[in-house]
Write a protein that holds these residues in place. Sequence first.
Motif, PDB file in Angstrom:
ATOM      1  N   ARG A 265       0.320 -11.122  18.572  1.00 34.23           N
ATOM      2  CA  ARG A 265      -0.069 -10.583  19.876  1.00 34.23           C
ATOM      3  C   ARG A 265       0.592  -9.220  20.124  1.00 34.23           C
ATOM      4  NH1 ARG A 265      -2.620 -14.463  22.791  1.00 34.23           N
ATOM      5  NH2 ARG A 265      -2.423 -13.210  24.691  1.00 34.23           N
ATOM      6  N   LYS A 266       1.851  -9.104  19.725  1.00 37.51           N
ATOM      7  CA  LYS A 266       2.571  -7.844  19.907  1.00 37.51           C
ATOM      8  C   LYS A 266       2.042  -6.773  18.958  1.00 37.51           C
ATOM      9  CE  LYS A 266       7.218  -5.849  19.471  1.00 37.51           C
ATOM     10  NZ  LYS A 266       8.645  -6.137  19.145  1.00 37.51           N
ATOM     11  N   ALA A 267       1.804  -7.148  17.718  1.00 42.48           N
ATOM     12  CA  ALA A 267       1.393  -6.171  16.705  1.00 42.48           C
ATOM     13  C   ALA A 267       0.017  -5.585  16.995  1.00 42.48           C
ATOM     14  CB  ALA A 267       1.406  -6.816  15.326  1.00 42.48           C
ATOM     15  N   PHE A 268      -0.892  -6.420  17.481  1.00 37.92           N
ATOM     16  CA  PHE A 268      -2.267  -5.965  17.688  1.00 37.92           C
ATOM     17  C   PHE A 268      -2.630  -5.852  19.161  1.00 37.92           C
ATOM     18  CE2 PHE A 268      -2.140  -7.899  13.471  1.00 37.92           C
ATOM     19  CZ  PHE A 268      -2.568  -6.820  12.713  1.00 37.92           C
ATOM     20  N   LYS A 269      -1.585  -5.878  20.010  1.00 36.46           N
ATOM     21  CA  LYS A 269      -1.751  -5.641  21.443  1.00 36.46           C
ATOM     22  C   LYS A 269      -2.865  -6.508  22.032  1.00 36.46           C
ATOM     23  CE  LYS A 269       0.042  -0.910  21.235  1.00 36.46           C
ATOM     24  NZ  LYS A 269       0.462  -0.990  19.831  1.00 36.46           N
ATOM     25  N   ILE A 270      -2.774  -7.795  21.740  1.00 35.16           N
ATOM     26  CA  ILE A 270      -3.749  -8.745  22.288  1.00 35.16           C
ATOM     27  C   ILE A 270      -3.395  -8.990  23.745  1.00 35.16           C
ATOM     28  CG2 ILE A 270      -4.719 -11.070  22.103  1.00 35.16           C
ATOM     29  CD1 ILE A 270      -4.029 -11.042  19.164  1.00 35.16           C
ATOM     30  N   GLY A 271      -4.236  -8.551  24.652  1.00 34.90           N
ATOM     31  CA  GLY A 271      -3.966  -8.685  26.076  1.00 34.90           C
ATOM     32  C   GLY A 271      -4.738  -9.825  26.709  1.00 34.90           C
ATOM     33  N   GLU A 272      -4.300 -10.211  27.898  1.00 34.32           N
ATOM     34  CA  GLU A 272      -4.945 -11.317  28.591  1.00 34.32           C
ATOM     35  C   GLU A 272      -6.366 -10.977  29.021  1.00 34.32           C
ATOM     36  OE1 GLU A 272      -2.441 -12.430  31.802  1.00 34.32           O
ATOM     37  OE2 GLU A 272      -0.837 -13.233  30.518  1.00 34.32           O
ATOM     38  N   ARG A 273      -6.657  -9.695  29.147  1.00 32.96           N
ATOM     39  CA  ARG A 273      -8.012  -9.297  29.557  1.00 32.96           C
ATOM     40  C   ARG A 273      -9.017  -9.444  28.429  1.00 32.96           C
ATOM     41  NH1 ARG A 273      -7.004  -3.742  33.131  1.00 32.96           N
ATOM     42  NH2 ARG A 273      -5.626  -4.688  34.713  1.00 32.96           N
ATOM     43  N   MET A 274      -8.532  -9.550  27.213  1.00 40.07           N
ATOM     44  CA  MET A 274      -9.422  -9.723  26.067  1.00 40.07           C
ATOM     45  C   MET A 274     -10.033 -11.121  26.101  1.00 40.07           C
ATOM     46  SD  MET A 274      -8.438  -9.100  22.056  1.00 40.07           S
ATOM     47  CE  MET A 274      -7.927  -7.412  22.395  1.00 40.07           C
ATOM     48  N   PRO A 275     -11.315 -11.269  25.781  1.00 39.23           N
ATOM     49  CA  PRO A 275     -11.941 -12.594  25.776  1.00 39.23           C
ATOM     50  C   PRO A 275     -11.164 -13.584  24.918  1.00 39.23           C
ATOM     51  CG  PRO A 275     -13.590 -10.889  25.510  1.00 39.23           C
ATOM     52  CD  PRO A 275     -12.258 -10.205  25.444  1.00 39.23           C
ATOM     53  N   VAL A 276     -11.082 -14.819  25.384  1.00 40.98           N
ATOM     54  CA  VAL A 276     -10.289 -15.836  24.697  1.00 40.98           C
ATOM     55  C   VAL A 276     -10.749 -16.034  23.264  1.00 40.98           C
ATOM     56  CG1 VAL A 276      -9.645 -18.286  24.681  1.00 40.98           C
ATOM     57  CG2 VAL A 276      -9.688 -17.025  26.837  1.00 40.98           C
ATOM     58  N   ASN A 277     -12.063 -16.030  23.025  1.00 45.68           N
ATOM     59  CA  ASN A 277     -12.562 -16.264  21.667  1.00 45.68           C
ATOM     60  C   ASN A 277     -12.150 -15.141  20.717  1.00 45.68           C
ATOM     61  OD1 ASN A 277     -14.392 -14.484  23.042  1.00 45.68           O
ATOM     62  ND2 ASN A 277     -15.880 -14.812  21.411  1.00 45.68           N
ATOM     63  N   ILE A 278     -12.035 -13.909  21.247  1.00 48.43           N
ATOM     64  CA  ILE A 278     -11.585 -12.786  20.419  1.00 48.43           C
ATOM     65  C   ILE A 278     -10.096 -12.913  20.140  1.00 48.43           C
ATOM     66  CG2 ILE A 278     -11.342 -10.301  20.264  1.00 48.43           C
ATOM     67  CD1 ILE A 278     -14.216 -11.291  20.044  1.00 48.43           C
ATOM     68  N   GLN A 279      -9.309 -13.313  21.151  1.00 47.54           N
ATOM     69  CA  GLN A 279      -7.879 -13.531  20.947  1.00 47.54           C
ATOM     70  C   GLN A 279      -7.647 -14.578  19.854  1.00 47.54           C
ATOM     71  OE1 GLN A 279      -5.383 -14.044  24.454  1.00 47.54           O
ATOM     72  NE2 GLN A 279      -7.005 -13.255  25.757  1.00 47.54           N
ATOM     73  N   GLU A 280      -8.400 -15.672  19.923  1.00 45.26           N
ATOM     74  CA  GLU A 280      -8.250 -16.747  18.947  1.00 45.26           C
ATOM     75  C   GLU A 280      -8.669 -16.291  17.555  1.00 45.26           C
ATOM     76  OE1 GLU A 280     -10.580 -19.855  20.614  1.00 45.26           O
ATOM     77  OE2 GLU A 280      -8.976 -20.561  21.959  1.00 45.26           O
ATOM     78  N   ALA A 281      -9.727 -15.483  17.480  1.00 46.49           N
ATOM     79  CA  ALA A 281     -10.217 -15.015  16.185  1.00 46.49           C
ATOM     80  C   ALA A 281      -9.211 -14.072  15.525  1.00 46.49           C
ATOM     81  CB  ALA A 281     -11.573 -14.321  16.342  1.00 46.49           C
TER      82      ALA A 281
END
Length: 336
Positions: A265-281
């Motif tokens: 999450r830190k390395a690729f700046k996965i934010g809460e605004r990003m769709p959940v399915n994209i975060q999981e992928a």
Amino acid sequence: MAPRINATCEENNVGNHILRWNISPVISGTMKVYASPLPDTLLSRVPVGMAKISDKRVTIISDNPSQRTYYTLVFNDKYTVKVAKRYLPLSGVQNFRDLGGYHSMHSDKDMRWGMLYRSAQIDTFDSATRRTMKSLGIRTVIDLRSSEEAASKPDPSEFKVVSIPIAAGNLPVILKELISGQVKSDTINRIAERVNRSLASDFQKEYKQMFDVLLDRSNYPILIHCTSGKGRTGFASALIMAALNVNEDLIMADYQLSNSCFDIRKAFKIGERMPVNIQEAITTLFSAREAYLDAAWDEALREYGSIPAYLQKGIGLSPEDIEKLRSLLLVSENNS
């Protein structure tokens, strides 16, 4: 026959070291701990700690948590084993680990501590990271990133940098396509497995270049890295350990250790605004899953029948190369 001793070193939240051990067969008696800032040299014969063997653990108070410490555990003044922290939390570098201490079935030896490191890319080479890496004595950095990845975050000029570009699957492009919706998240597992099969089938020449660097004693200590330190570096580490005849369960355990040492999450700046399915992928794509390393091994086995055959016929390591690598990276620690 000397007993088999497995030992680990962990750091608690105040910087002290907790040493744990298991012995088979079980013996009674006393264990003494000696400390040194050098991996192959015991500077003092005064123990820094003692415990009953049956205690199976001892805490060593560290007066300098920033200093790398190697511990020699001596059981009944007869049997010894060396241990150190595997994971080193460096600022600006994720997934930085020492590959020492893994047991080889070749002549009952262990991988040397302080010789071979693996990590993600060096995001920030600040003064603290510089001091740590200098104290480790790292001479050579093997960079497995593509030329595009390396251009955005070049390695520090303080080291001898050997660039061996492995653009397997072009993960940065896959990541962009995933975020933009061009790649569906339900296919990400298949993509990751295909990328790992490609590592074994399409980059044998590149991994042979890596072994050529490893076979030169003057290059050590060596750091191997890619972007996340998980895929290309994970397969590189697995190949090295296989050449050293390390048990496949230990190889897999080291591969999966990236899951706790790399913050996706830190390395690729996965934010809460990003769709959940994209975060999981994204998390799936950059995880070190057992199936991913298995995919690479399966590809090697499909073509060559065994991992030793893959190393010799696919990668191009001669029996003499493998013996030289073992002489460089293996040491007998548990002596009677």
